[in-house]
Design an enzyme around this catalytic site. Structure first.
Site, mmCIF file in Angstrom:
data_model
loop_
_atom_site.group_PDB
_atom_site.id
_atom_site.type_symbol
_atom_site.label_atom_id
_atom_site.label_comp_id
_atom_site.label_asym_id
_atom_site.label_seq_id
_atom_site.Cartn_x
_atom_site.Cartn_y
_atom_site.Cartn_z
ATOM 1 C CB ALA A 282 -0.924 0.010 1.217
ATOM 2 N N GLY A 283 1.206 1.722 -1.207
ATOM 3 C CA GLY A 283 2.001 2.942 -1.341
ATOM 4 C C GLY A 283 1.095 4.061 -1.795
ATOM 5 C CD GLU B 256 2.035 13.960 3.390
ATOM 6 O OE1 GLU B 256 1.629 13.929 4.558
ATOM 7 O OE2 GLU B 256 2.430 12.962 2.775
ATOM 8 N NE ARG B 257 2.545 13.243 -0.650
ATOM 9 C CZ ARG B 257 3.094 12.032 -0.639
ATOM 10 N NH1 ARG B 257 3.894 11.659 -1.585
ATOM 11 N NH2 ARG B 257 2.875 11.189 0.327
HETATM 12 C C1 LIG Z 1 12.772 7.831 1.373
HETATM 13 C C2 LIG Z 1 11.310 7.616 1.543
HETATM 14 C C3 LIG Z 1 10.666 8.102 2.674
HETATM 15 C C4 LIG Z 1 9.305 7.855 2.858
HETATM 16 N N1 LIG Z 1 8.692 8.288 4.016
HETATM 17 C C5 LIG Z 1 7.417 7.894 4.273
HETATM 18 C C6 LIG Z 1 6.806 8.179 5.528
HETATM 19 O O1 LIG Z 1 7.386 8.846 6.388
HETATM 20 N N2 LIG Z 1 5.570 7.695 5.769
HETATM 21 C C7 LIG Z 1 4.883 6.965 4.852
HETATM 22 O O2 LIG Z 1 3.770 6.543 5.137
HETATM 23 N N3 LIG Z 1 5.422 6.694 3.630
HETATM 24 C C8 LIG Z 1 6.665 7.135 3.332
HETATM 25 N N4 LIG Z 1 7.236 6.855 2.116
HETATM 26 C C9 LIG Z 1 6.480 6.089 1.153
HETATM 27 C C10 LIG Z 1 6.014 6.891 -0.048
HETATM 28 O O3 LIG Z 1 4.959 7.731 0.312
HETATM 29 C C11 LIG Z 1 5.635 5.833 -1.089
HETATM 30 O O4 LIG Z 1 6.858 5.346 -1.609
HETATM 31 C C12 LIG Z 1 4.748 6.374 -2.136
HETATM 32 O O5 LIG Z 1 3.458 6.542 -1.604
HETATM 33 C C13 LIG Z 1 4.676 5.446 -3.367
HETATM 34 O O6 LIG Z 1 4.376 4.162 -2.974
HETATM 35 P P1 LIG Z 1 5.218 2.910 -3.540
HETATM 36 O O7 LIG Z 1 6.669 3.179 -3.284
HETATM 37 O O8 LIG Z 1 4.616 1.656 -2.994
HETATM 38 O O9 LIG Z 1 5.014 2.957 -5.100
HETATM 39 P P2 LIG Z 1 3.744 2.484 -5.921
HETATM 40 O O10 LIG Z 1 2.486 3.008 -5.306
HETATM 41 O O11 LIG Z 1 3.842 1.004 -6.123
HETATM 42 O O12 LIG Z 1 3.992 3.233 -7.282
HETATM 43 C C14 LIG Z 1 5.012 2.800 -8.197
HETATM 44 C C15 LIG Z 1 4.886 3.621 -9.461
HETATM 45 O O13 LIG Z 1 3.583 3.409 -10.041
HETATM 46 C C16 LIG Z 1 2.912 4.664 -10.200
HETATM 47 N N5 LIG Z 1 1.490 4.471 -9.916
HETATM 48 C C17 LIG Z 1 0.938 3.998 -8.771
HETATM 49 N N6 LIG Z 1 -0.400 3.946 -8.877
HETATM 50 C C18 LIG Z 1 -0.707 4.409 -10.115
HETATM 51 C C19 LIG Z 1 -1.936 4.609 -10.820
HETATM 52 N N7 LIG Z 1 -3.117 4.315 -10.269
HETATM 53 N N8 LIG Z 1 -1.868 5.111 -12.070
HETATM 54 C C20 LIG Z 1 -0.666 5.410 -12.655
HETATM 55 N N9 LIG Z 1 0.532 5.235 -12.026
HETATM 56 C C21 LIG Z 1 0.509 4.745 -10.786
HETATM 57 C C22 LIG Z 1 3.555 5.628 -9.209
HETATM 58 O O14 LIG Z 1 3.459 6.990 -9.627
HETATM 59 C C23 LIG Z 1 5.004 5.139 -9.221
HETATM 60 O O15 LIG Z 1 5.724 5.709 -10.287
HETATM 61 C C24 LIG Z 1 8.577 7.136 1.879
HETATM 62 C C25 LIG Z 1 9.222 6.677 0.724
HETATM 63 C C26 LIG Z 1 10.565 6.907 0.555
HETATM 64 C C27 LIG Z 1 11.229 6.379 -0.689
#
Ligand SMILES: Cc1cc2nc3c(=O)[nH]c(=O)nc-3n(C[C@H](O)[C@H](O)[C@H](O)COP(=O)(O)OP(=O)(O)OC[C@H]3O[C@@H](n4cnc5c(N)ncnc54)[C@H](O)[C@@H]3O)c2cc1C
Length: 249
Positions: free
Chosen positions: A134-135, A245-246
């Site tokens: 769940a990203g 935040e964004r």
């Molecule tokens: C250094 C670092 C610090 C972070 N700190 C925090 C924190 O403090 N707290 C926290 O909760 N999270 C944190 N995060 C997590 C960050 O918010 C997530 O990495 C982010 O939400 C993306 O999730 P994911 O990495 O699972 O990528 P995914 O959601 O798997 O996405 C992968 C790719 O697919 C694309 N994508 C996803 N869904 C779609 C869609 N529906 N349509 C088209 N494209 C899509 C995305 O744009 C991306 O390019 C951190 C991440 C990093 C790397």
């Protein structure tokens, strides 16, 4: 006073100038060693707290300076003068990614208990939303919180959580309504809570002085008083906070 851009007031310009000055004095000489150590020393965050820098956007009734999101944006830009983005993100995850959850949804009791430490830098916050599955899709959160006596029992895992290795409290999202895709609630989970485990400090190519945790939540029990905001409304609270935040980060 010469303003940096059209949105600046004298007050915002002062925040910008003072932050740049703080960064050149307290951050630039040490940033490389913090990158090597993989953390920002707490002393620096406490100094920022004592100067009011951790409460710029926090309303005055909660102990902050009440200067709103433009102050956060100004502060963020000035922190960027360090070029150590790991330092910047350590501060802003506390002030602008996590803190607003508490300010927006906290009860009077929660605010009275936690805001003094948040503003002083003694209680560094993190926000625990992301999970291995769940990203971007926050509604995909699989960690669960189940009602148990006078509280909630939380199980699951989180990843990429900034400030959760060395911080003091995580604002954690967990599914409380299995029937509803958006049925997530937020909880205040101090890092010493039993079952709240940092499984791994993640190594990264960049932002190296910002600590990033993989968390395992193993039967974490928190009392009802640590539910933050309305039950099952955490998805909406998270979306509301994303808007800020964004922009700031
Ligand atoms: C250094 C670092 C610090 C972070 N700190 C925090 C924190 O403090 N707290 C926290 O909760 N999270 C944190 N995060 C997590 C960050 O918010 C997530 O990495 C982010 O939400 C993306 O999730 P994911 O990495 O699972 O990528 P995914 O959601 O798997 O996405 C992968 C790719 O697919 C694309 N994508 C996803 N869904 C779609 C869609 N529906 N349509 C088209 N494209 C899509 C995305 O744009 C991306 O390019 C951190 C991440 C990093 C790397």
């Amino acid at each position: 006073m010469i303003h940096r851009n059209a949105y600046m007031t004298d007050e915002l310009q002062q925040i910008y100038d003072q932050t740049v000055e703080f960064v050149s004095r307290e951050v630039l000489p040490h940033g490389n060693s913090w990158e090597d150590a993989g953390s920002v020393p707490r002393d620096v965050l406490l100094k920022m707290g004592s100067l009011g820098m951790l409460g710029l956007r926090v309303p005055e009734e909660h102990g902050g300076l009440g200067l709103g999101p433009l102050a956060s944006a100004t502060f963020s830009e000035a922190l960027g003068s360090s070029t150590f983005a790991g330092f910047e993100v350590t501060v802003l995850v506390h002030t602008d990614m996590s803190g607003p959850h508490l300010v927006n949804s906290g009860t009077d009791e929660q605010l009275a208990e936690w805001m003094p430490g948040v503003l002083s830098g003694e209680t560094i916050l993190s926000i625990g939303v992301t999970e291995p599955d769940a990203g971007s899709d926050v509604a995909g959160i699989r960690s669960t919180a189940v009602k148990d006596g006078d509280g909630w029992r939380i199980n699951g895992s989180k990843t990429f959580i900034t400030n959760a290795v060395y911080g003091d409290m995580t604002i954690l999202g967990a599914r409380t309504d299995p029937e509803n895709k958006y049925g997530i609630s937020m909880f205040l989970v101090p890092s010493e809570t039993e079952g709240f485990n940092v499984a791994k400090k993640l190594d990264k190519h960049g932002w190296r002085c910002s600590d990033t945790a993989e968390l395992v939540l193993d039967d974490v029990w928190v009392p009802d008083e640590q539910l933050l905001g309305e039950p099952h409304r955490g998805f909406y609270a998270t979306m509301q906070n994303f808007q800020n935040e964004r922009m700031v980060l």
